[in-house]
Design a protein around this motif. Structure first.
Motif, PDB file in Angstrom:
ATOM      1  N   SER A 141       1.049  58.931  35.085  1.00 28.21           N
ATOM      2  CA  SER A 141       2.292  58.832  34.594  1.00 28.21           C
ATOM      3  C   SER A 141       1.990  59.890  33.420  1.00 28.21           C
ATOM      4  N   VAL A 192       9.955  45.963  32.934  1.00 32.07           N
ATOM      5  CA  VAL A 192       8.407  47.566  32.818  1.00 32.07           C
ATOM      6  C   VAL A 192      10.108  48.830  32.263  1.00 32.07           C
ATOM      7  N   ASP A 205       9.882  52.507  31.572  1.00 33.50           N
ATOM      8  CA  ASP A 205       8.129  53.721  31.923  1.00 33.50           C
ATOM      9  C   ASP A 205       9.218  54.832  31.546  1.00 33.50           C
ATOM     10  N   GLU A 241       3.424  52.959  29.476  1.00 31.52           N
ATOM     11  CA  GLU A 241       4.530  52.537  29.807  1.00 31.52           C
ATOM     12  C   GLU A 241       4.481  51.415  29.124  1.00 31.52           C
ATOM     13  N   TYR A 265      10.811  57.264  24.320  1.00 30.00           N
ATOM     14  CA  TYR A 265      12.104  58.031  25.722  1.00 30.00           C
ATOM     15  C   TYR A 265      13.042  58.501  25.409  1.00 30.00           C
ATOM     16  N   VAL A 308       6.731  52.219  23.208  1.00 28.18           N
ATOM     17  CA  VAL A 308       7.416  53.021  24.678  1.00 28.18           C
ATOM     18  C   VAL A 308       9.014  53.707  24.215  1.00 28.18           C
TER      19      VAL A 308
END
Length: 149
Positions: free
Chosen positions: A55, A70, A72, A59, A144, A140
């Motif tokens: 990845s 989830v 990711d 995550e 992102y 996380v």
């Protein structure tokens, strides 16, 4: 020629099909000649698949008996009692999370670009897990969505 007894009548004992030693032998049919089969060419070996890259980013995963969250590199995925909803980052306006009023679950919401809101709740067992989830989820989402969730 054998005849069937009329209805209501039974065959007297000792009468019936002939004993096996007197039964006619099944007809013998000639066997077709056996031709040797050409060998089947072996399938070429499939090239080894290149290893899948790890990845590209962190995550987050929170799971209980019925639900999961989830986050990711693809986006956010909710699973609620077997139903899955996937939200690619391009379709996500924002992601919000907080503890449930009882303090035993992680409540997460995704706000879609069109304004619709989707929620998923995951129970933390043991309750100390909730604090770990908050720290991981913040990191996380910060990765992102660096300009805000």
């Amino acid at each position: 020629m054998t005849s069937q007894p009329p209805y209501g009548h039974q065959q007297p004992p000792g009468f019936g099909p002939p004993p096996p030693q007197y039964a006619p032998a099944p007809p013998q049919y000639p066997q077709p000649p056996q031709h040797p089969q050409p060998p089947v060419p072996a399938m070429p070996a499939m090239p080894a698949m290149p290893p899948q890259p790890a990845s590209a980013g962190p995550e987050f995963l929170a799971v209980d008996r019925h639900n999961s969250i989830v986050v990711d590199m693809e986006g956010v995925t909710f699973e609620d009692h077997g139903f899955t909803a996937e939200f690619p980052w391009q379709e996500v306006r924002s992601v919000h999370y907080r503890a449930s009023p009882s303090g035993k679950a992680l409540m997460t919401a995704v706000v879609h670009l069109d304004g619709r809101v989707y929620e998923c709740v995951v129970t933390a067992k043991p309750c100390e897990l909730l604090g770990q989830w908050f720290a991981q989820l913040a990191a996380v989402l910060g990765y992102y969505r660096p300009m805000g969730y």
